[in-house]
Motif scaffolding. Structure first.
Motif, mmCIF file in Angstrom:
data_model
loop_
_atom_site.group_PDB
_atom_site.id
_atom_site.type_symbol
_atom_site.label_atom_id
_atom_site.label_comp_id
_atom_site.label_asym_id
_atom_site.label_seq_id
_atom_site.Cartn_x
_atom_site.Cartn_y
_atom_site.Cartn_z
ATOM 1 N N ASP A 18 0.822 -1.217 0.000
ATOM 2 C CA ASP A 18 0.000 0.000 0.000
ATOM 3 C C ASP A 18 0.853 1.264 0.000
ATOM 4 O O ASP A 18 0.334 2.371 0.136
ATOM 5 N N VAL A 19 2.170 1.096 -0.143
ATOM 6 C CA VAL A 19 3.098 2.228 -0.161
ATOM 7 C C VAL A 19 3.479 2.535 -1.606
ATOM 8 O O VAL A 19 3.794 1.626 -2.380
ATOM 9 N N ALA A 20 3.432 3.805 -1.968
ATOM 10 C CA ALA A 20 3.852 4.224 -3.308
ATOM 11 C C ALA A 20 5.344 4.527 -3.292
ATOM 12 O O ALA A 20 5.801 5.388 -2.540
ATOM 13 N N PHE A 21 6.109 3.795 -4.094
ATOM 14 C CA PHE A 21 7.556 3.986 -4.172
ATOM 15 C C PHE A 21 7.925 4.852 -5.366
ATOM 16 O O PHE A 21 7.370 4.697 -6.462
ATOM 17 N N VAL A 22 8.878 5.725 -5.126
ATOM 18 C CA VAL A 22 9.538 6.464 -6.197
ATOM 19 C C VAL A 22 11.012 6.092 -6.141
ATOM 20 O O VAL A 22 11.634 6.189 -5.077
ATOM 21 N N TYR A 23 11.555 5.650 -7.267
ATOM 22 C CA TYR A 23 12.977 5.310 -7.315
ATOM 23 C C TYR A 23 13.682 6.265 -8.268
ATOM 24 O O TYR A 23 13.275 6.425 -9.422
ATOM 25 N N LEU A 24 14.751 6.886 -7.776
ATOM 26 C CA LEU A 24 15.510 7.837 -8.581
ATOM 27 C C LEU A 24 17.001 7.546 -8.455
ATOM 28 O O LEU A 24 17.565 7.618 -7.354
ATOM 29 N N ASP A 25 17.632 7.211 -9.571
ATOM 30 C CA ASP A 25 19.088 7.143 -9.616
ATOM 31 C C ASP A 25 19.562 8.567 -9.900
ATOM 32 O O ASP A 25 19.405 9.078 -11.007
ATOM 33 N N VAL A 26 20.129 9.195 -8.881
ATOM 34 C CA VAL A 26 20.404 10.623 -9.008
ATOM 35 C C VAL A 26 21.720 10.927 -9.724
ATOM 36 O O VAL A 26 22.164 12.080 -9.744
ATOM 37 N N THR A 27 22.318 9.911 -10.351
ATOM 38 C CA THR A 27 23.464 10.208 -11.223
ATOM 39 C C THR A 27 23.000 10.723 -12.576
ATOM 40 O O THR A 27 23.802 11.273 -13.332
ATOM 41 N N THR A 28 21.719 10.548 -12.898
ATOM 42 C CA THR A 28 21.258 10.863 -14.255
ATOM 43 C C THR A 28 20.683 12.267 -14.449
ATOM 44 O O THR A 28 20.809 12.810 -15.547
ATOM 45 N N PRO A 29 20.016 12.900 -13.467
ATOM 46 C CA PRO A 29 19.485 14.244 -13.726
ATOM 47 C C PRO A 29 20.585 15.264 -14.007
ATOM 48 O O PRO A 29 21.731 15.125 -13.562
ATOM 49 N N ASP A 30 20.211 16.310 -14.744
ATOM 50 C CA ASP A 30 21.105 17.419 -15.057
ATOM 51 C C ASP A 30 21.512 18.117 -13.761
ATOM 52 O O ASP A 30 20.663 18.547 -12.984
#
Length: 329
Positions: free
Chosen positions: A32-44
């Motif tokens: 019931d938990v909404a996950f957000v996954y972000l590999d932060v090597t990719t954003p500008d």
């Protein structure tokens, strides 16, 4: 995570950090938990505005099941807008009866102009939960191979010292035996293979699984030794980055040489910068007496042959371990 604690996973490369996050994302206790996954090597990371313009739409797209596009909050340009953005996300989650976990992986790459303010907002969001109760619906999992003070020096505004630390230990011999037991080997054969794999890797997850992948149905302990040689010849993903980092720092390399040569140095990575660097590389750990040792025999073999052993020094032999054998120091 169910308590919405901030979580902190600081481990060397290829210790299982991202695998842990992926497991959590599909764990039935968190369905019931909404996950957000972000590999932060990719954003500008060229400017503060570019960072948020790259990061925040990715967050919203992963929450699209209960965040319609026409309800998306404004994309921030700076840390003030970042806090407002998180507040809006938390309100939308509360209205939908959801909890949100934002996993920021490889967080050591967050070095854009304004990064200190980015992290201070995470701390502010946590501290504001009583006054702004919607923030109780939002938490962060911060993962990477990094020193927190390299990212934010002021402990009073750092999110790292209020997060719960999760440690990913090396596999025990019993866990290696469990892994090898899933292969095509009979019990006695599997036991011998597991013992030999653990002898070389001391349970380091990547090397353990890599060695196991080299073993065929008829494998014997000598084939594990051959696999170690194959790792040294063919691996481009694990050992070379580690060695490159050492070779760029002569003093760090000299410190490793002291440890490999058998010098007894107390293991205090929190107080000793070079030890902290080597622990984060995954190269050293504490022995039973609390002194620095190289983390496993594969690393020690590679270090002696490629970095610090004089040409006339005898190499470590690929001999079978005995019950009385002392660990390599």
């Amino acid at each position: 995570l169910r308590a919405m604690d901030y979580l902190l996973v600081i481990e060397p490369r290829q210790q299982g950090k991202t695998s842990l996050i992926n497991r959590l994302m599909c764990h039935p206790a968190l369905d019931d938990v909404a996950f957000v996954y972000l590999d932060v090597t990719t954003p500008d990371r060229s400017t503060e505005a570019a960072w948020y313009q790259a990061l925040c739409p990715r967050i919203l797209r992963q929450l699209r099941s209960f965040t319609p596009r026409d309800q998306w909050p404004a994309i921030p340009q700076n840390s003030v807008g970042w806090r407002d953005f998180l507040c809006e996300v938390a309100i939308i989650a509360a209205d939908a009866g959801r909890q949100v976990v934002i996993a920021l992986d490889e967080i050591g790459a967050v070095t854009f102009p304004g990064a200190t303010a980015f992290f201070s907002v995470l701390r502010d969001v946590y501290n504001s939960r009583q006054a702004e109760t919607e923030f109780k619906r939002l938490t962060f999992l911060l993962s990477g191979a990094f020193h927190p003070r390299d990212l934010i020096e002021d402990d009073k505004i750092s999110p790292f010292n209020i997060a719960q630390r999760v440690r990913l230990e090396d596999f025990t011999l019993a866990q290696v035996q469990e892994l090898v037991g899933k292969g095509p080997w009979m019990d006695e054969q599997a036991t011998m293979l597991a013992e030999r794999v653990h002898y070389w890797t001391d349970g380091q997850p990547y090397l353990t699984q890599l060695l196991c992948s080299y073993l065929g149905p008829d494998a014997m302990p000598a084939d594990v030794d051959s696999g170690v040689d194959r790792v040294r010849r063919e691996d481009e993903n694990h050992l070379p980055p580690m060695l490159d980092r050492l070779e760029r720092d002569e003093k760090l390399c000299q410190y490793v040489e002291r440890i490999v040569s058998g010098e007894w140095i107390k293991f205090y990575p929190r107080e000793h910068r070079r030890q902290a660097q080597l622990e984060l590389l995954g190269l050293i750990k504490a022995d039973a007496e609390g002194c620095c040792i190289v983390r496993n025999r594969i690393y020690e073999l590679v270090l002696q042959h490629q970095l610090i052993t004089p040409d006339n020094s005898p190499p470590i032999m690929l001999s079978s371990p005995s019950s009385s054998e002392e660990p390599i120091r």
